[in-house]
Motif scaffolding. Structure first.
Motif, short mmCIF file in Angstrom:
data_model
loop_
_atom_site.label_atom_id
_atom_site.label_comp_id
_atom_site.label_asym_id
_atom_site.label_seq_id
_atom_site.Cartn_x
_atom_site.Cartn_y
_atom_site.Cartn_z
N THR A 9 0.75 -1.10 0.11
CA THR A 9 -0.14 0.13 -0.09
C THR A 9 0.86 1.30 -0.09
OG1 THR A 9 -0.19 -0.03 2.46
CG2 THR A 9 -1.92 -1.23 1.23
N LEU A 50 -12.39 -5.09 3.80
CA LEU A 50 -12.77 -5.27 5.15
C LEU A 50 -14.36 -5.70 5.41
CD1 LEU A 50 -11.35 -1.62 6.28
CD2 LEU A 50 -10.38 -3.87 6.99
N LEU A 51 -15.04 -5.44 4.36
CA LEU A 51 -16.49 -5.93 4.54
C LEU A 51 -16.33 -7.48 4.36
CD1 LEU A 51 -19.53 -5.36 4.61
CD2 LEU A 51 -19.63 -5.15 2.02
N THR A 89 -5.74 -1.09 -2.41
CA THR A 89 -5.65 0.46 -2.30
C THR A 89 -6.88 0.92 -2.81
OG1 THR A 89 -4.53 0.71 -4.25
CG2 THR A 89 -3.30 0.78 -2.43
N SER A 90 -7.45 0.21 -3.73
CA SER A 90 -8.66 0.77 -4.30
C SER A 90 -9.97 0.29 -3.97
CB SER A 90 -8.67 0.68 -5.85
OG SER A 90 -7.60 1.34 -6.60
N TYR A 91 -9.87 -0.98 -3.38
CA TYR A 91 -11.05 -1.77 -2.89
C TYR A 91 -10.95 -2.30 -1.31
CZ TYR A 91 -11.88 -1.84 -7.71
OH TYR A 91 -12.00 -1.38 -9.21
N TRP A 92 -10.41 -1.47 -0.76
CA TRP A 92 -9.98 -1.80 0.75
C TRP A 92 -11.28 -2.12 1.53
CZ3 TRP A 92 -11.94 1.38 4.43
CH2 TRP A 92 -12.19 3.05 3.82
N TYR A 93 -12.39 -1.21 1.38
CA TYR A 93 -13.59 -1.03 1.91
C TYR A 93 -14.21 -2.67 1.91
CZ TYR A 93 -15.10 0.50 -2.23
OH TYR A 93 -15.39 0.82 -3.88
N LEU A 94 -14.21 -3.02 0.31
CA LEU A 94 -14.74 -4.24 0.19
C LEU A 94 -14.07 -5.48 0.90
CD1 LEU A 94 -15.54 -3.99 -3.47
CD2 LEU A 94 -17.00 -3.81 -1.69
#
Length: 401
Positions: free
Chosen positions: A187, A226-227, A219-224
């Motif tokens: 990252t 984590l989900l 870096t682009s889909y970190w929220y996915l």
């Protein structure tokens, strides 16, 4: 409901105390069964009852229970009455929950309850094995010796559990470090190098392409991610609470390489130690077997002990009931058979528990010795692959000019 009463005993003396009952009628019936003539009965303050209810649910650290047991053993052995010993220890205890529990136990003992019955009001702190051993010692008049034995067994179990946790702690720390370093490289370092690779127009090697894809995803889909991790943890916790899920999880645990053998020996050690202590204390065999099944968290070992208990009720001896139980080693069955045939089962069980305690310590040492190089190799390979994927394009650029 909790009641405060004043009653006259068979000697004609007045005594006061507290008792717990579902109704006033039940409280009166309990006092009559104890041979007391009731003079006054009042419901205690509900706040006190609520406080006791909260204390029953709160868990006291194991080391403090061990300390309390050791102190009780010393004081009772010195001839101090149980109620007086409880009062003295409760004043020294720093943990307010345990101090409150001991004060309640003291009141119960002073009101005429047995020490074991008073302990049974707090199953979170004093499990069935603890209570039954105290009950057996009350009947045989060996409470000081039993308290010492309970404390020694608890200390040994605590030490073994700490050693197991210590053995598992090293690979856990190494894993966290490895994941942290990888996330930092992917990252922070990789995003700074990718523009340089793109501007030079050099051919990007396959390992670098893989790491670029991984870096972009993080870096682009970190929220996915984590989900997904949160959903995975939620599903795992849900499955772990199900009967079939816990059964599957426990099956995997005892069959894992390296750690599986250690966890099996730990389960056997704890259950055999409990069986030895309860049998030597005079607890009935069927109850001792049931208590032994309750000290292990593994579903399969617990089920095996319960099946053994059921077979013993039909008239079989323990070693006969163990036949076909693959979780227990043949040497264990042979030693128990020898103890039953010679009438020295208690002594044999003690020797078995000592043997498995040593086996657990050896297994812990072996697991720790083996896991260190394995983790170093795995961690080095992963970080080395990431570093190589960063260096290969640099080598390519330097050789192309």
């Amino acid at each position: 409901m909790q009641f405060t009463y004043t009653a006259r005993n068979t000697s004609g003396q007045n005594q006061t105390g507290e008792l717990v009952a579902d109704s006033r009628e039940e409280a009166v019936a309990k006092l009559r069964q104890e041979g007391l003539y009731l003079l006054a009965l009042e419901e205690s303050d509900t706040s006190t009852t609520n406080t006791i209810s909260i204390a029953q649910k709160k868990r006291v650290p194991r080391k403090e229970i061990i300390y309390f047991t050791n102190q009780m053993a010393i004081m009772v052995d010195a001839g101090v009455p149980v109620a007086t010993a409880l009062e003295g220890i409760s004043k020294q205890i720093e943990n307010p929950v345990l101090a409150e529990i001991l004060a309640h136990i003291q009141k119960s003992v002073e009101s005429g309850s047995d020490f074991s019955a008073a302990l049974a009001d707090f199953p979170t702190q004093f499990d069935r094995t603890y209570v039954n051993l105290i009950k057996a010692s009350e009947a045989s008049g060996t409470m000081p010796q039993m308290l010492n034995r309970i404390a020694a067994q608890a200390e040994e179990e605590q030490e073994t559990i700490q050693q197991v946790k210590g053995a598992l702690m090293y690979p856990a720390i190494m894993l966290v470090m490895c994941v942290g370093i990888c996330i930092f490289l992917l990252t922070y370092v990789f995003p700074k190098l990718m523009p340089m690779f793109a501007s030079r127009g050099a051919a990007i090697p396959a390992p670098t392409k893989i790491m670029i894809m991984v870096s972009t995803a993080i870096t682009s889909y970190w929220y996915l991610i984590l989900l997904f991790l949160a959903a995975f943890v939620g599903v795992f916790c849900y499955v772990r609470k199900q009967v079939w899920g816990k059964s599957a999880f426990d099956w995997v645990l005892i069959r894992m390489p390296v750690f599986g053998s250690m966890l099996k020996k730990l389960a056997i050690s704890r259950s055999i130690r409990t069986l030895a202590t309860t049998v030597n204390a005079g607890v009935p065999m069927l109850e001792a077997l049931e208590l032994s099944s309750g000290v292990t968290d593994n579903v399969h070992f617990r089920q095996s002990w319960l099946e053994i208990s059921e077979l013993v009720t039909t008239g079989k001896q323990i070693h006969e009931a163990m036949e076909g139980k693959t979780l227990f080693p043949p040497t264990m069955q042979q030693m128990i058979a020898s103890g039953e045939s010679t009438g020295r089962l208690g002594m044999v069980l003690n020797k078995l528990s000592d043997y498995f305690d040593r086996e657990v310590k050896i297994a812990i040492k072996s697991a720790t010795t083996l896991i260190e190089p394995v983790m170093v190799v795995c961690m080095g390979s992963i970080i080395g692959f990431i570093a190589l994927s960063m260096l290969l394009p640099i080598f390519t650029l330097s050789t192309s000019h």
